[in-house]
Write an enzyme that holds these catalytic residues in place. Structure first.
Site, PDB file in Angstrom:
ATOM      1  N   ASN A   1       0.856  -1.186   0.000  1.00  8.92           N
ATOM      2  CA  ASN A   1       0.000   0.000   0.000  1.00  8.92           C
ATOM      3  C   ASN A   1       0.893   1.237   0.000  1.00  8.92           C
ATOM      4  O   ASN A   1       1.482   1.589   1.022  1.00  8.92           O
ATOM      5  CB  ASN A   1      -0.907  -0.029   1.241  1.00  8.92           C
ATOM      6  CG  ASN A   1      -1.788   1.205   1.347  1.00  8.92           C
ATOM      7  OD1 ASN A   1      -1.911   1.984   0.397  1.00  8.92           O
ATOM      8  ND2 ASN A   1      -2.394   1.395   2.503  1.00  8.92           N
ATOM      9  N   TRP A   2       0.991   1.884  -1.159  1.00 10.14           N
ATOM     10  CA  TRP A   2       1.857   3.050  -1.272  1.00 10.14           C
ATOM     11  C   TRP A   2       1.284   4.295  -0.597  1.00 10.14           C
ATOM     12  O   TRP A   2       1.988   5.281  -0.428  1.00 10.14           O
ATOM     13  CB  TRP A   2       2.116   3.367  -2.751  1.00 10.14           C
ATOM     14  CG  TRP A   2       2.972   2.362  -3.462  1.00 10.14           C
ATOM     15  CD1 TRP A   2       3.497   1.205  -2.961  1.00 10.14           C
ATOM     16  CD2 TRP A   2       3.416   2.430  -4.827  1.00 10.14           C
ATOM     17  NE1 TRP A   2       4.230   0.548  -3.918  1.00 10.14           N
ATOM     18  CE2 TRP A   2       4.198   1.277  -5.067  1.00 10.14           C
ATOM     19  CE3 TRP A   2       3.223   3.343  -5.853  1.00 10.14           C
ATOM     20  CZ2 TRP A   2       4.778   1.018  -6.315  1.00 10.14           C
ATOM     21  CZ3 TRP A   2       3.801   3.093  -7.097  1.00 10.14           C
ATOM     22  CH2 TRP A   2       4.575   1.948  -7.315  1.00 10.14           C
ATOM     23  N   LYS A   3       0.009   4.261  -0.259  1.00 11.11           N
ATOM     24  CA  LYS A   3      -0.674   5.406   0.355  1.00 11.11           C
ATOM     25  C   LYS A   3      -0.489   6.643  -0.525  1.00 11.11           C
ATOM     26  O   LYS A   3      -0.429   6.517  -1.751  1.00 11.11           O
ATOM     27  CB  LYS A   3      -0.198   5.607   1.793  1.00 11.11           C
ATOM     28  CG  LYS A   3      -0.358   4.337   2.630  1.00 11.11           C
ATOM     29  CD  LYS A   3      -0.118   4.551   4.094  1.00 11.11           C
ATOM     30  CE  LYS A   3      -0.313   3.239   4.848  1.00 11.11           C
ATOM     31  NZ  LYS A   3      -0.193   3.399   6.307  1.00 11.11           N
TER      32      LYS A   3
ATOM     33  N   HIS B   1      -9.560   0.493   5.271  1.00  7.94           N
ATOM     34  CA  HIS B   1      -8.280   0.746   5.932  1.00  7.94           C
ATOM     35  C   HIS B   1      -8.501   1.674   7.124  1.00  7.94           C
ATOM     36  O   HIS B   1      -9.350   2.560   7.093  1.00  7.94           O
ATOM     37  CB  HIS B   1      -7.283   1.359   4.946  1.00  7.94           C
ATOM     38  CG  HIS B   1      -5.878   1.379   5.450  1.00  7.94           C
ATOM     39  ND1 HIS B   1      -5.433   2.322   6.350  1.00  7.94           N
ATOM     40  CD2 HIS B   1      -4.811   0.572   5.195  1.00  7.94           C
ATOM     41  CE1 HIS B   1      -4.162   2.101   6.623  1.00  7.94           C
ATOM     42  NE2 HIS B   1      -3.758   1.038   5.945  1.00  7.94           N
TER      43      HIS B   1
ATOM     44  N   GLU C   1      -7.009   4.147   8.206  1.00  9.64           N
ATOM     45  CA  GLU C   1      -6.896   5.581   7.921  1.00  9.64           C
ATOM     46  C   GLU C   1      -8.167   6.111   7.279  1.00  9.64           C
ATOM     47  O   GLU C   1      -8.564   7.257   7.524  1.00  9.64           O
ATOM     48  CB  GLU C   1      -5.672   5.825   7.035  1.00  9.64           C
ATOM     49  CG  GLU C   1      -4.369   5.563   7.766  1.00  9.64           C
ATOM     50  CD  GLU C   1      -3.187   5.286   6.861  1.00  9.64           C
ATOM     51  OE1 GLU C   1      -2.098   5.031   7.409  1.00  9.64           O
ATOM     52  OE2 GLU C   1      -3.340   5.313   5.621  1.00  9.64           O
TER      53      GLU C   1
ATOM     54  N   GLU D   1      -5.233  -5.373  10.851  1.00  7.80           N
ATOM     55  CA  GLU D   1      -4.272  -4.303  11.084  1.00  7.80           C
ATOM     56  C   GLU D   1      -4.508  -3.703  12.464  1.00  7.80           C
ATOM     57  O   GLU D   1      -5.453  -2.941  12.665  1.00  7.80           O
ATOM     58  CB  GLU D   1      -4.353  -3.223   9.999  1.00  7.80           C
ATOM     59  CG  GLU D   1      -5.759  -2.803   9.589  1.00  7.80           C
ATOM     60  CD  GLU D   1      -5.760  -1.543   8.740  1.00  7.80           C
ATOM     61  OE1 GLU D   1      -4.737  -1.224   8.140  1.00  7.80           O
ATOM     62  OE2 GLU D   1      -6.797  -0.868   8.727  1.00  7.80           O
TER      63      GLU D   1
ATOM     64  N   GLY E   1       2.496   2.527  11.071  1.00  7.85           N
ATOM     65  CA  GLY E   1       3.310   3.732  10.955  1.00  7.85           C
ATOM     66  C   GLY E   1       3.924   4.192  12.258  1.00  7.85           C
ATOM     67  O   GLY E   1       4.481   5.281  12.338  1.00  7.85           O
TER      68      GLY E   1
ATOM     69  N   SER F   1       3.362  -2.395  10.403  1.00  7.47           N
ATOM     70  CA  SER F   1       4.819  -2.282  10.537  1.00  7.47           C
ATOM     71  C   SER F   1       5.545  -3.593  10.278  1.00  7.47           C
ATOM     72  O   SER F   1       6.506  -3.950  10.957  1.00  7.47           O
ATOM     73  CB  SER F   1       5.189  -1.730  11.923  1.00  7.47           C
ATOM     74  OG  SER F   1       4.682  -0.428  12.095  1.00  7.47           O
TER      75      SER F   1
ATOM     76  N   GLY G   1       2.954  -1.330   4.322  1.00  8.21           N
ATOM     77  CA  GLY G   1       2.929   0.110   4.105  1.00  8.21           C
ATOM     78  C   GLY G   1       4.288   0.650   3.719  1.00  8.21           C
ATOM     79  O   GLY G   1       4.730   0.534   2.581  1.00  8.21           O
ATOM     80  N   GLY G   2       5.003   1.227   4.692  1.00 11.53           N
ATOM     81  CA  GLY G   2       6.263   1.908   4.416  1.00 11.53           C
ATOM     82  C   GLY G   2       7.288   1.066   3.681  1.00 11.53           C
ATOM     83  O   GLY G   2       7.986   1.560   2.783  1.00 11.53           O
TER      84      GLY G   2
END
Length: 255
Positions: A9-11, A98, A100, A170, A176, A216, A237-238
């Site tokens: 997920n590049w967000k 998600h 967010e 999640e 994050g 993470s 994610g990151g």
């Protein structure tokens, strides 16, 4: 048989040129270093989907996903994207629910149920996210929260519809933040999710369902997390923004 899936997920990151470069690097590493024992999904910002899909060509080990979609087929919803638009652009997966989206855009279970319906109607595969906040875990209500999210948003689906879902657990407190649920904590929740699906549908359906861990996950902890009985991959994610890190996570399934 369950699929092993690693989804990135590049967000809201990377302009068009940077997105193309990263995706090309990922494809090159996959072609050179992986045996194909898993499915890879890359979920970029909307504006990249069509271009990335064109780069895929015949690479069947990688799929393109979107990070969200609107719950209506079409209409006067300025700035929104429909499921049919995503499909026509080359997406085959869509992340729904998600944390967010729930937190920053006030998406509740009623809206998410509608989104699941429209995604399935357009023959896309939802990656449906569920999970608890730190406050809910500390209060000991995390199982209740997760069960409610499943019941209110997804358990209206038929057996045939539900088996098309990929679930993603999640823990919101581990997204994050650098914090990660221990493998034992993650496994406990994944097993709980699978048990609730078995109660609602069947043990057979539950056993075939892919459940990802998102929170993470990185190259250092992926093997221990993915080694748990009920963890079938990750929503990354990151680490998905670094080609080698992302592919190193995927390579866990080749070891």
């Amino acid at each position: 048989m369950r699929k092993n899936i690693v989804a990135g997920n590049w967000k809201m990151n990377l302009d068009h040129a940077a997105g193309l470069q990263l995706f090309a690097e990922i494809l090159n590493l996959i072609n050179n270093e992986l045996k194909g024992n898993q499915e890879v999904v890359v979920c970029p910002p909307f504006v990249h989907i069509s271009s990335l899909a064109q780069l895929l060509k015949a690479n069947s080990t990688v799929s393109i996903g979107a990070q969200n979609c609107h719950h209506s087929d079409a209409g006067a919803y300025t700035g929104e994207i429909s499921a049919s638009m995503l499909k026509s652009s080359g997406a085959s997966y869509v992340i729904i629910g998600h944390s967010e989206r729930r937190a920053f855009f006030a998406e509740d279970d009623l809206v998410l149920a509608q989104k699941l319906d429209v995604v399935l109607k357009n023959e896309l595969s939802p990656i449906f996210c569920i999970g608890e906040t730190l406050e809910q875990r500390n209060a000991g209500t995390h199982f209740d929260v997760i069960e409610s999210q499943l019941k209110e948003a997804a358990f209206h689906l038929s057996d045939d519809q539900f088996k098309k879902l990929v679930l993603a657990y999640e823990p919101v407190w581990a997204i994050g933040t650098g914090l990660t649920a221990t493998p034992e904590q993650a496994q406990e929740v994944h097993a709980f999710i699978r048990s609730k699906v078995a109660e609602q549908y069947s043990a057979e359906l539950a056993n075939e369902l892919t459940i990802l861990y998102g929170g993470s996950c990185n190259p250092k902890n992926a093997a221990e997390l993915f080694g748990q009985e009920d963890i079938d991959g990750g929503l990354i994610g990151g680490a998905s923004l670094k080609a080698q890190d992302f592919v190193d996570i995927i390579k866990v399934f080749n070891s």
